[in-house]
Write a protein that holds these residues in place. Structure first.
Motif, PDB file in Angstrom:
ATOM      1  N   GLN A   1     -74.439 -40.505  -3.979  1.00 25.46           N
ATOM      2  CA  GLN A   1     -73.883 -40.900  -5.268  1.00 25.46           C
ATOM      3  C   GLN A   1     -72.370 -40.707  -5.266  1.00 25.46           C
ATOM      4  O   GLN A   1     -71.882 -39.686  -4.815  1.00 25.46           O
ATOM      5  N   GLN A   2     -71.667 -41.690  -5.799  1.00 27.58           N
ATOM      6  CA  GLN A   2     -70.209 -41.618  -5.834  1.00 27.58           C
ATOM      7  C   GLN A   2     -69.737 -40.967  -7.128  1.00 27.58           C
ATOM      8  O   GLN A   2     -70.199 -41.310  -8.215  1.00 27.58           O
ATOM      9  N   VAL A   3     -68.805 -40.048  -6.973  1.00 26.01           N
ATOM     10  CA  VAL A   3     -68.156 -39.390  -8.108  1.00 26.01           C
ATOM     11  C   VAL A   3     -66.701 -39.830  -8.102  1.00 26.01           C
ATOM     12  O   VAL A   3     -66.026 -39.721  -7.091  1.00 26.01           O
ATOM     13  N   VAL A   4     -66.216 -40.366  -9.235  1.00 26.95           N
ATOM     14  CA  VAL A   4     -64.821 -40.801  -9.374  1.00 26.95           C
ATOM     15  C   VAL A   4     -64.158 -39.898 -10.406  1.00 26.95           C
ATOM     16  O   VAL A   4     -64.681 -39.713 -11.509  1.00 26.95           O
ATOM     17  N   LEU A   5     -62.997 -39.358 -10.051  1.00 30.95           N
ATOM     18  CA  LEU A   5     -62.289 -38.398 -10.888  1.00 30.95           C
ATOM     19  C   LEU A   5     -60.836 -38.804 -11.084  1.00 30.95           C
ATOM     20  O   LEU A   5     -60.232 -39.408 -10.193  1.00 30.95           O
ATOM     21  N   THR A   6     -60.278 -38.417 -12.216  1.00 30.00           N
ATOM     22  CA  THR A   6     -58.833 -38.519 -12.401  1.00 30.00           C
ATOM     23  C   THR A   6     -58.217 -37.296 -11.706  1.00 30.00           C
ATOM     24  O   THR A   6     -58.927 -36.355 -11.329  1.00 30.00           O
ATOM     25  N   THR A   7     -56.916 -37.284 -11.583  1.00 30.52           N
ATOM     26  CA  THR A   7     -56.253 -36.132 -10.977  1.00 30.52           C
ATOM     27  C   THR A   7     -56.484 -34.880 -11.821  1.00 30.52           C
ATOM     28  O   THR A   7     -56.740 -33.805 -11.282  1.00 30.52           O
ATOM     29  N   ALA A   8     -56.442 -35.013 -13.143  1.00 31.84           N
ATOM     30  CA  ALA A   8     -56.675 -33.857 -14.033  1.00 31.84           C
ATOM     31  C   ALA A   8     -58.081 -33.303 -13.838  1.00 31.84           C
ATOM     32  O   ALA A   8     -58.276 -32.087 -13.791  1.00 31.84           O
ATOM     33  N   GLN A   9     -59.076 -34.183 -13.706  1.00 30.46           N
ATOM     34  CA  GLN A   9     -60.446 -33.734 -13.497  1.00 30.46           C
ATOM     35  C   GLN A   9     -60.619 -33.059 -12.141  1.00 30.46           C
ATOM     36  O   GLN A   9     -61.388 -32.116 -12.006  1.00 30.46           O
ATOM     37  N   LEU A  10     -59.907 -33.547 -11.143  1.00 29.11           N
ATOM     38  CA  LEU A  10     -59.994 -32.959  -9.809  1.00 29.11           C
ATOM     39  C   LEU A  10     -59.370 -31.566  -9.775  1.00 29.11           C
ATOM     40  O   LEU A  10     -59.914 -30.650  -9.160  1.00 29.11           O
ATOM     41  N   MET A  11     -58.254 -31.397 -10.455  1.00 22.43           N
ATOM     42  CA  MET A  11     -57.490 -30.155 -10.359  1.00 22.43           C
ATOM     43  C   MET A  11     -57.991 -29.038 -11.273  1.00 22.43           C
ATOM     44  O   MET A  11     -57.683 -27.874 -11.039  1.00 22.43           O
ATOM     45  N   ASP A  12     -58.753 -29.363 -12.296  1.00 22.32           N
ATOM     46  CA  ASP A  12     -59.245 -28.368 -13.251  1.00 22.32           C
ATOM     47  C   ASP A  12     -60.732 -28.112 -12.975  1.00 22.32           C
ATOM     48  O   ASP A  12     -61.550 -29.018 -13.106  1.00 22.32           O
ATOM     49  N   GLN A  13     -61.076 -26.896 -12.612  1.00 17.44           N
ATOM     50  CA  GLN A  13     -62.453 -26.595 -12.222  1.00 17.44           C
ATOM     51  C   GLN A  13     -63.459 -26.926 -13.322  1.00 17.44           C
ATOM     52  O   GLN A  13     -64.524 -27.472 -13.042  1.00 17.44           O
ATOM     53  N   HIS A  14     -63.140 -26.618 -14.573  1.00 18.21           N
ATOM     54  CA  HIS A  14     -64.071 -26.900 -15.671  1.00 18.21           C
ATOM     55  C   HIS A  14     -64.318 -28.410 -15.784  1.00 18.21           C
ATOM     56  O   HIS A  14     -65.468 -28.848 -15.869  1.00 18.21           O
ATOM     57  N   GLN A  15     -63.241 -29.190 -15.777  1.00 20.06           N
ATOM     58  CA  GLN A  15     -63.394 -30.651 -15.862  1.00 20.06           C
ATOM     59  C   GLN A  15     -64.113 -31.205 -14.632  1.00 20.06           C
ATOM     60  O   GLN A  15     -64.945 -32.111 -14.745  1.00 20.06           O
ATOM     61  N   PHE A  16     -63.797 -30.661 -13.457  1.00 18.86           N
ATOM     62  CA  PHE A  16     -64.431 -31.088 -12.219  1.00 18.86           C
ATOM     63  C   PHE A  16     -65.942 -30.868 -12.289  1.00 18.86           C
ATOM     64  O   PHE A  16     -66.737 -31.774 -12.020  1.00 18.86           O
ATOM     65  N   ARG A  17     -66.348 -29.665 -12.657  1.00 23.86           N
ATOM     66  CA  ARG A  17     -67.771 -29.337 -12.704  1.00 23.86           C
ATOM     67  C   ARG A  17     -68.497 -30.183 -13.747  1.00 23.86           C
ATOM     68  O   ARG A  17     -69.615 -30.633 -13.519  1.00 23.86           O
ATOM     69  N   ARG A  18     -67.862 -30.421 -14.874  1.00 27.31           N
ATOM     70  CA  ARG A  18     -68.481 -31.232 -15.926  1.00 27.31           C
ATOM     71  C   ARG A  18     -68.686 -32.670 -15.456  1.00 27.31           C
ATOM     72  O   ARG A  18     -69.762 -33.237 -15.603  1.00 27.31           O
ATOM     73  N   LYS A  19     -67.651 -33.275 -14.881  1.00 26.54           N
ATOM     74  CA  LYS A  19     -67.727 -34.663 -14.423  1.00 26.54           C
ATOM     75  C   LYS A  19     -68.778 -34.812 -13.319  1.00 26.54           C
ATOM     76  O   LYS A  19     -69.577 -35.751 -13.335  1.00 26.54           O
ATOM     77  N   VAL A  20     -68.792 -33.890 -12.367  1.00 28.52           N
ATOM     78  CA  VAL A  20     -69.771 -33.945 -11.284  1.00 28.52           C
ATOM     79  C   VAL A  20     -71.188 -33.814 -11.846  1.00 28.52           C
ATOM     80  O   VAL A  20     -72.088 -34.575 -11.483  1.00 28.52           O
ATOM     81  N   THR A  21     -71.390 -32.885 -12.749  1.00 29.70           N
ATOM     82  CA  THR A  21     -72.710 -32.680 -13.333  1.00 29.70           C
ATOM     83  C   THR A  21     -73.181 -33.916 -14.087  1.00 29.70           C
ATOM     84  O   THR A  21     -74.331 -34.335 -13.945  1.00 29.70           O
ATOM     85  N   LEU A  22     -72.303 -34.523 -14.868  1.00 26.67           N
ATOM     86  CA  LEU A  22     -72.679 -35.719 -15.622  1.00 26.67           C
ATOM     87  C   LEU A  22     -72.953 -36.905 -14.699  1.00 26.67           C
ATOM     88  O   LEU A  22     -73.791 -37.758 -15.017  1.00 26.67           O
ATOM     89  N   THR A  23     -72.283 -36.967 -13.572  1.00 28.79           N
ATOM     90  CA  THR A  23     -72.434 -38.104 -12.661  1.00 28.79           C
ATOM     91  C   THR A  23     -73.641 -37.980 -11.743  1.00 28.79           C
ATOM     92  O   THR A  23     -74.406 -38.925 -11.587  1.00 28.79           O
ATOM     93  N   ILE A  24     -73.825 -36.823 -11.125  1.00 25.51           N
ATOM     94  CA  ILE A  24     -74.891 -36.703 -10.124  1.00 25.51           C
ATOM     95  C   ILE A  24     -76.019 -35.768 -10.545  1.00 25.51           C
ATOM     96  O   ILE A  24     -76.961 -35.558  -9.786  1.00 25.51           O
ATOM     97  N   HIS A  25     -75.906 -35.196 -11.714  1.00 23.48           N
ATOM     98  CA  HIS A  25     -76.963 -34.331 -12.264  1.00 23.48           C
ATOM     99  C   HIS A  25     -77.242 -33.104 -11.404  1.00 23.48           C
ATOM    100  O   HIS A  25     -78.364 -32.623 -11.351  1.00 23.48           O
ATOM    101  N   CYS A  26     -76.227 -32.620 -10.719  1.00 23.95           N
ATOM    102  CA  CYS A  26     -76.266 -31.370  -9.975  1.00 23.95           C
ATOM    103  C   CYS A  26     -75.049 -30.567 -10.382  1.00 23.95           C
ATOM    104  O   CYS A  26     -73.950 -31.103 -10.460  1.00 23.95           O
TER     105      CYS A  26
END
Length: 84
Positions: A30-55
């Protein structure tokens, strides 16, 4: 929640050429696409990954997260296709 060893990103891709830089990776097909802000902020990163791949990716100490992301960025592949 996955462990740090289970949540392995083999290749980060930096997408340039558009109005915004985007970052992506494939995890378990599964592909996860992030903005730079989402990549650099752990909270945003974890949220986006969880919503995208359900892990739920593992939580890391802030300094470990910065080091881990820094390594991914240093070894990323760049593609000029962000506008696509």
């Amino acid at each position: 929640m996955l462990t740090e060893d289970e949540f392995f990103i083999p290749q980060l891709v930096k997408h340039t050429g558009g109005k915004k830089v985007l970052w992506s990776f494939i995890f378990e097909g599964q592909q996860v696409v992030l903005t730079t802000a989402q990549l650099m902020d752990q909270h945003q990163f974890r949220r986006k990954v969880t919503l995208t791949i359900h892990c739920f990716p593992p939580r890391r100490a802030p300094i470990n997260f910065e080091h881990w992301i820094g390594n991914l960025i240093r070894n990323c592949v760049e593609r000029e296709d962000a506008g696509a």
